[in-house]
Write a protein that holds these residues in place. Structure first.
Motif, short mmCIF file in Angstrom:
data_model
loop_
_atom_site.label_atom_id
_atom_site.label_comp_id
_atom_site.label_asym_id
_atom_site.label_seq_id
_atom_site.Cartn_x
_atom_site.Cartn_y
_atom_site.Cartn_z
N UNK A 90 0.86 -1.20 -0.08
CA UNK A 90 0.12 -0.17 -0.04
C UNK A 90 0.77 1.30 0.16
N UNK A 91 1.92 1.34 0.81
CA UNK A 91 2.83 2.34 0.90
C UNK A 91 3.36 2.51 -0.54
N UNK A 92 4.12 1.45 -1.20
CA UNK A 92 4.46 1.46 -2.69
C UNK A 92 3.56 2.12 -3.69
N UNK A 93 2.14 1.72 -3.58
CA UNK A 93 1.10 2.32 -4.24
C UNK A 93 1.02 3.70 -3.96
N UNK A 94 0.91 4.06 -2.93
CA UNK A 94 0.97 5.56 -2.38
C UNK A 94 2.00 6.48 -3.16
N UNK A 95 3.08 5.94 -2.79
CA UNK A 95 4.36 6.71 -3.31
C UNK A 95 4.31 6.74 -4.80
N UNK A 96 3.88 5.68 -5.52
CA UNK A 96 3.85 5.63 -6.86
C UNK A 96 2.88 6.53 -7.41
N UNK A 97 1.53 6.60 -6.82
CA UNK A 97 0.51 7.40 -7.29
C UNK A 97 0.96 9.03 -7.05
N UNK A 98 1.62 9.17 -5.99
CA UNK A 98 2.25 10.70 -5.69
C UNK A 98 3.08 11.12 -6.80
N UNK A 99 4.26 10.19 -6.95
CA UNK A 99 5.15 10.49 -7.94
C UNK A 99 4.78 10.53 -9.34
N UNK A 100 3.99 9.39 -9.73
CA UNK A 100 3.58 9.65 -11.39
C UNK A 100 2.33 10.26 -11.52
N UNK A 101 1.72 10.94 -10.37
CA UNK A 101 0.36 11.56 -10.48
C UNK A 101 -0.69 10.79 -11.46
N UNK A 102 -0.65 9.60 -11.29
CA UNK A 102 -1.87 8.66 -11.81
C UNK A 102 -2.42 7.98 -10.68
N UNK A 103 -3.68 7.64 -10.95
CA UNK A 103 -4.37 6.88 -10.09
C UNK A 103 -4.37 5.34 -10.47
N UNK A 104 -3.77 4.37 -9.41
CA UNK A 104 -3.33 3.17 -9.72
C UNK A 104 -4.55 2.15 -9.18
#
Length: 112
Positions: A90-104
């Motif tokens: 979940x933390x990895x998804x949160x970071x990826x969504x924040x950095x890539x600015x896309x909804x995963x």
């Protein structure tokens, strides 16, 4: 029916004879004057397929409690590891969504 099997070597000979496909359990039983079921158990033991021994009435409750305690410890550890893994993902998804600015994450209830 003149021979009595007592030695380990004789058992090995009978097992080998069966495994080579030369005779059936019953044929070997008649040949060596041994119950065919005993020969079957020797073959299963040799192949590592021996049936587990039946539990006695005295052993069951105490062993069951020990086994349940061991199982509880193992399952508790597994649950803890899975919770940590879930938190990490979940933390990895949160970071990826924040950095890539896309909804995963999938949004439930939306039409695809």
């Amino acid at each position: 029916m003149t021979m009595c099997i007592t030695s380990h070597l004789d058992k090995g000979v009978i097992v080998a004879e069966y495994l080579l496909g030369k005779s059936t359990y019953r044929q070997l039983g008649l040949k060596y004057d041994v119950d065919f079921r005993i020969i079957h158990s020797w073959v299963m033991k040799f192949q590592g397929k021996e049936k587990p021994k039946k539990k006695s009435a005295n052993d069951t409750p105490q062993k069951a409690v020990v086994n349940l305690d061991e199982a509880l410890v193992v399952l508790t550890e597994a649950l803890h590891k899975e919770k940590l893994r879930n938190e990490l993902l979940n933390t990895m998804i949160d970071i990826a969504e924040k950095d890539l600015q896309i909804s995963i994450r999938k949004k439930f209830g939306t039409n695809q």
